[in-house]
Write a protein that holds these residues in place. Structure first.
Motif, PDB file in Angstrom:
ATOM      1  N   GLN A   1       0.846  -1.197   0.000  1.00 47.04           N
ATOM      2  CA  GLN A   1       0.000   0.000   0.000  1.00 47.04           C
ATOM      3  C   GLN A   1       0.883   1.249   0.000  1.00 47.04           C
ATOM      4  O   GLN A   1       1.868   1.327   0.744  1.00 47.04           O
ATOM      5  CB  GLN A   1      -0.898   0.010   1.242  1.00 47.04           C
ATOM      6  CG  GLN A   1      -1.817  -1.196   1.357  1.00 47.04           C
ATOM      7  CD  GLN A   1      -3.025  -1.103   0.442  1.00 47.04           C
ATOM      8  OE1 GLN A   1      -3.250  -0.097  -0.218  1.00 47.04           O
ATOM      9  NE2 GLN A   1      -3.817  -2.174   0.418  1.00 47.04           N
ATOM     10  N   ALA A   2       0.511   2.227  -0.799  1.00 45.51           N
ATOM     11  CA  ALA A   2       1.327   3.439  -0.910  1.00 45.51           C
ATOM     12  C   ALA A   2       1.533   4.112   0.441  1.00 45.51           C
ATOM     13  O   ALA A   2       2.626   4.625   0.730  1.00 45.51           O
ATOM     14  CB  ALA A   2       0.675   4.412  -1.896  1.00 45.51           C
ATOM     15  N   VAL A   3       0.500   4.116   1.280  1.00 46.17           N
ATOM     16  CA  VAL A   3       0.594   4.817   2.560  1.00 46.17           C
ATOM     17  C   VAL A   3       1.610   4.172   3.494  1.00 46.17           C
ATOM     18  O   VAL A   3       2.151   4.828   4.386  1.00 46.17           O
ATOM     19  CB  VAL A   3      -0.801   4.895   3.229  1.00 46.17           C
ATOM     20  CG1 VAL A   3      -1.300   3.517   3.647  1.00 46.17           C
ATOM     21  CG2 VAL A   3      -0.797   5.853   4.418  1.00 46.17           C
ATOM     22  N   PHE A   4       1.907   2.882   3.294  1.00 46.61           N
ATOM     23  CA  PHE A   4       2.855   2.178   4.159  1.00 46.61           C
ATOM     24  C   PHE A   4       4.098   1.719   3.403  1.00 46.61           C
ATOM     25  O   PHE A   4       4.807   0.815   3.856  1.00 46.61           O
ATOM     26  CB  PHE A   4       2.181   0.979   4.818  1.00 46.61           C
ATOM     27  CG  PHE A   4       1.060   1.354   5.745  1.00 46.61           C
ATOM     28  CD1 PHE A   4       1.297   2.120   6.879  1.00 46.61           C
ATOM     29  CD2 PHE A   4      -0.245   0.961   5.478  1.00 46.61           C
ATOM     30  CE1 PHE A   4       0.267   2.481   7.733  1.00 46.61           C
ATOM     31  CE2 PHE A   4      -1.283   1.306   6.328  1.00 46.61           C
ATOM     32  CZ  PHE A   4      -1.025   2.074   7.459  1.00 46.61           C
ATOM     33  N   ALA A   5       4.373   2.345   2.271  1.00 46.11           N
ATOM     34  CA  ALA A   5       5.477   1.908   1.418  1.00 46.11           C
ATOM     35  C   ALA A   5       6.828   1.978   2.124  1.00 46.11           C
ATOM     36  O   ALA A   5       7.738   1.200   1.808  1.00 46.11           O
ATOM     37  CB  ALA A   5       5.511   2.741   0.144  1.00 46.11           C
ATOM     38  N   ASP A   6       6.960   2.872   3.077  1.00 48.22           N
ATOM     39  CA  ASP A   6       8.247   3.053   3.763  1.00 48.22           C
ATOM     40  C   ASP A   6       8.329   2.282   5.077  1.00 48.22           C
ATOM     41  O   ASP A   6       9.347   2.343   5.764  1.00 48.22           O
ATOM     42  CB  ASP A   6       8.503   4.540   4.034  1.00 48.22           C
ATOM     43  CG  ASP A   6       8.652   5.347   2.745  1.00 48.22           C
ATOM     44  OD1 ASP A   6       9.134   4.781   1.747  1.00 48.22           O
ATOM     45  OD2 ASP A   6       8.272   6.534   2.745  1.00 48.22           O
ATOM     46  N   ALA A   7       7.280   1.564   5.433  1.00 48.82           N
ATOM     47  CA  ALA A   7       7.277   0.819   6.692  1.00 48.82           C
ATOM     48  C   ALA A   7       8.159  -0.418   6.571  1.00 48.82           C
ATOM     49  O   ALA A   7       8.216  -1.060   5.515  1.00 48.82           O
ATOM     50  CB  ALA A   7       5.857   0.418   7.070  1.00 48.82           C
ATOM     51  N   PRO A   8       8.855  -0.791   7.641  1.00 43.97           N
ATOM     52  CA  PRO A   8       9.691  -1.996   7.593  1.00 43.97           C
ATOM     53  C   PRO A   8       8.830  -3.243   7.513  1.00 43.97           C
ATOM     54  O   PRO A   8       7.695  -3.276   7.989  1.00 43.97           O
ATOM     55  CB  PRO A   8      10.467  -1.938   8.915  1.00 43.97           C
ATOM     56  CG  PRO A   8       9.609  -1.120   9.824  1.00 43.97           C
ATOM     57  CD  PRO A   8       8.917  -0.117   8.950  1.00 43.97           C
ATOM     58  N   ALA A   9       9.372  -4.291   6.899  1.00 45.33           N
ATOM     59  CA  ALA A   9       8.626  -5.531   6.717  1.00 45.33           C
ATOM     60  C   ALA A   9       9.591  -6.694   6.570  1.00 45.33           C
ATOM     61  O   ALA A   9      10.728  -6.529   6.113  1.00 45.33           O
ATOM     62  CB  ALA A   9       7.719  -5.444   5.495  1.00 45.33           C
ATOM     63  N   LEU A  10       9.134  -7.872   6.944  1.00 48.47           N
ATOM     64  CA  LEU A  10       9.881  -9.103   6.747  1.00 48.47           C
ATOM     65  C   LEU A  10       9.014 -10.001   5.868  1.00 48.47           C
ATOM     66  O   LEU A  10       7.923 -10.422   6.281  1.00 48.47           O
ATOM     67  CB  LEU A  10      10.177  -9.778   8.093  1.00 48.47           C
ATOM     68  CG  LEU A  10      11.118 -10.981   8.067  1.00 48.47           C
ATOM     69  CD1 LEU A  10      12.465 -10.618   7.446  1.00 48.47           C
ATOM     70  CD2 LEU A  10      11.328 -11.518   9.480  1.00 48.47           C
ATOM     71  N   LEU A  11       9.498 -10.265   4.653  1.00 47.73           N
ATOM     72  CA  LEU A  11       8.625 -10.829   3.616  1.00 47.73           C
ATOM     73  C   LEU A  11       9.141 -12.167   3.099  1.00 47.73           C
ATOM     74  O   LEU A  11      10.345 -12.419   3.085  1.00 47.73           O
ATOM     75  CB  LEU A  11       8.517  -9.850   2.448  1.00 47.73           C
ATOM     76  CG  LEU A  11       8.099  -8.414   2.802  1.00 47.73           C
ATOM     77  CD1 LEU A  11       8.187  -7.512   1.573  1.00 47.73           C
ATOM     78  CD2 LEU A  11       6.693  -8.396   3.388  1.00 47.73           C
ATOM     79  N   ASN A  12       8.172 -13.000   2.671  1.00 51.15           N
ATOM     80  CA  ASN A  12       8.512 -14.247   1.996  1.00 51.15           C
ATOM     81  C   ASN A  12       7.786 -14.399   0.667  1.00 51.15           C
ATOM     82  O   ASN A  12       7.936 -15.411  -0.014  1.00 51.15           O
ATOM     83  CB  ASN A  12       8.217 -15.453   2.898  1.00 51.15           C
ATOM     84  CG  ASN A  12       6.754 -15.509   3.332  1.00 51.15           C
ATOM     85  OD1 ASN A  12       5.878 -14.899   2.724  1.00 51.15           O
ATOM     86  ND2 ASN A  12       6.484 -16.234   4.411  1.00 51.15           N
ATOM     87  N   GLY A  13       6.952 -13.418   0.314  1.00 47.55           N
ATOM     88  CA  GLY A  13       6.255 -13.430  -0.959  1.00 47.55           C
ATOM     89  C   GLY A  13       4.870 -14.047  -0.941  1.00 47.55           C
ATOM     90  O   GLY A  13       4.123 -13.930  -1.917  1.00 47.55           O
ATOM     91  N   ASN A  14       4.497 -14.696   0.164  1.00 50.57           N
ATOM     92  CA  ASN A  14       3.210 -15.390   0.191  1.00 50.57           C
ATOM     93  C   ASN A  14       2.019 -14.443   0.121  1.00 50.57           C
ATOM     94  O   ASN A  14       1.036 -14.707  -0.580  1.00 50.57           O
ATOM     95  CB  ASN A  14       3.102 -16.262   1.439  1.00 50.57           C
ATOM     96  CG  ASN A  14       3.931 -17.526   1.328  1.00 50.57           C
ATOM     97  OD1 ASN A  14       4.125 -18.055   0.240  1.00 50.57           O
ATOM     98  ND2 ASN A  14       4.432 -18.011   2.450  1.00 50.57           N
ATOM     99  N   ALA A  15       2.064 -13.340   0.869  1.00 47.77           N
ATOM    100  CA  ALA A  15       0.932 -12.406   0.869  1.00 47.77           C
ATOM    101  C   ALA A  15       0.711 -11.817  -0.521  1.00 47.77           C
ATOM    102  O   ALA A  15      -0.427 -11.721  -0.993  1.00 47.77           O
ATOM    103  CB  ALA A  15       1.163 -11.300   1.903  1.00 47.77           C
TER     104      ALA A  15
END
Length: 378
Positions: free
Chosen positions: A328-342
């Motif tokens: 989401q553009a509003v949270f584009a700068d928020a940190p995240a730990l991703l694996n691609g599933n979402a």
């Protein structure tokens, strides 16, 4: 043109009318009143917790839940990236930073292994992690058997976002009973509705008392209006609580109806390579709030978007799964730990009409449209 078939419209009738008329005639029109008190008791009993505070929305429950857990500006709150924006918005209301964790591959809920890694890395960096907010996605409870011990090991409280999951369970315990507190939503499209509304549930009397205080503008017990801190106008009205009480008497019936709709879809896609019910391999404890399919276009030769276009042409509502917060553009700068599933689930999933108010004719029309599409793409 035939009437549009909606995804999850409110399911109300004579029972709800009777409860509302009785509340109206009682004279308790303003916020709070005996139906609010009764609604809190009845939901708490249903979920198996000691305390409940009826509020204006599920977002309000999340916001006040975070505040009562001590979340403050500059903190980090770890939450699911696969969710509706309200989860992340409530974190931002407190001045904290949302940190998004990706999903397990099948059910879309928070991946406990990624949660553990996120908490390890955040702790090592010196960040103050003030809460973990797992989301019970589309009526499937998160894996609290794994999540709660991880959070406890790091000394971080859990606020369960059970907005979509009333009536579901995990390991035999009701959704809404996990963590230090949990949030429910009674929005118009939910499994049961108060038109708009929500509730915070907890076993902690201090949390419940604090939430009630903050939700009534933090008014002090004085004969005049006295305030020593900022509060919120977050309480549920007595009339809407009466609607909720009526809906609660029908909750099991409405869940059963939604499960029956799911079984119709399950039968239609059972023999179609590349199409499966989202999270459906293990859904005995789900409340079946919304039923979605996941499409593998390499096997089907068509996409979830193609199916959505066909259903829309038949005047049947459908939509992709939640767009992950980290996209989401509003949270584009928020940190995240991703694996691609979402992201994969967002791109390949489609939610179908699922409401308990669907008529047999509407269910049949939707099934026929889905069957026709599948038949044309064999």
């Amino acid at each position: 043109m035939t009437d549009r078939i909606l995804m999850s419209s409110p399911d109300v009738g004579e029972v709800e009318e009777r409860f509302l008329v009785e509340a109206f005639r009682s004279g308790w029109i303003a916020p709070l009143g005996p139906d609010v008190d009764a609604f809190e008791r009845e939901v708490a009993e249903r979920v198996g917790v000691r305390h409940a505070a009826a509020l204006a929305s599920g977002t309000a429950a999340l916001h006040l839940g975070l505040l009562t857990l001590g979340v403050r500006p500059g903190d980090v709150v770890v939450t699911s990236t696969m969710t509706f924006a309200a989860t992340a918005n409530a974190i931002v209301y407190t001045g904290a930073q949302p940190y998004f964790v990706d999903s397990e591959p099948a059910g879309g809920n928070m991946d406990p292994a990624l949660l553990e890694r996120a908490l390890t890395e955040l702790t090592a960096s010196g960040a103050r992690v003030a809460a973990v907010v797992p989301v019970d996605l589309l009526g499937k409870a998160a894996d609290y058997t794994r999540i709660l011990p991880i959070a406890e090991r790091f000394g971080v409280p859990v606020l369960s976002d059970a907005a979509e999951a009333l009536g579901a369970s995990h390991a035999g315990a009701p959704a809404g009973s996990f963590g230090a507190a949990s949030a429910l939503s009674f929005n118009g499209n939910k499994i049961m509705t108060t038109s708009g509304g929500g509730m915070l549930l907890t076993d902690d009397a201090d949390i419940a008392s604090r939430v009630r205080y903050l939700s009534t503008q933090a008014r002090q017990p004085a004969v005049h209006y006295e305030h020593t801190e900022v509060g919120y106008n977050y309480r549920l009205s007595n009339l809407l609580a009466a609607l909720g009480r009526a809906q609660l008497t029908r909750l099991d019936e409405m869940i059963g109806r939604r499960r029956a709709v799911r079984e119709v879809y399950r039968a239609l896609v059972a023999d179609v390579d590349g199409v499966e019910i989202f999270g459906g391999a293990d859904d005995a404890e789900d409340n079946c709030w919304l039923t979605s399919v996941v499409v593998d276009p390499e096997l089907t030769g068509w996409t979830a978007a193609d199916l959505r276009t066909a259903l829309d042409a038949a005047n049947i509502e459908s939509r992709p799964l939640w767009k992950p917060m980290h996209l989401q553009a509003v949270f584009a700068d928020a940190p995240a730990l991703l694996n691609g599933n979402a992201q994969r689930l967002f791109e390949t999933g489609l939610t179908l009409p699922s409401g308990s108010a669907l008529s047999e004719k509407q269910i049949a029309r939707t099934a026929d449209a889905l069957d026709a599409f599948l038949g044309a793409h064999v």
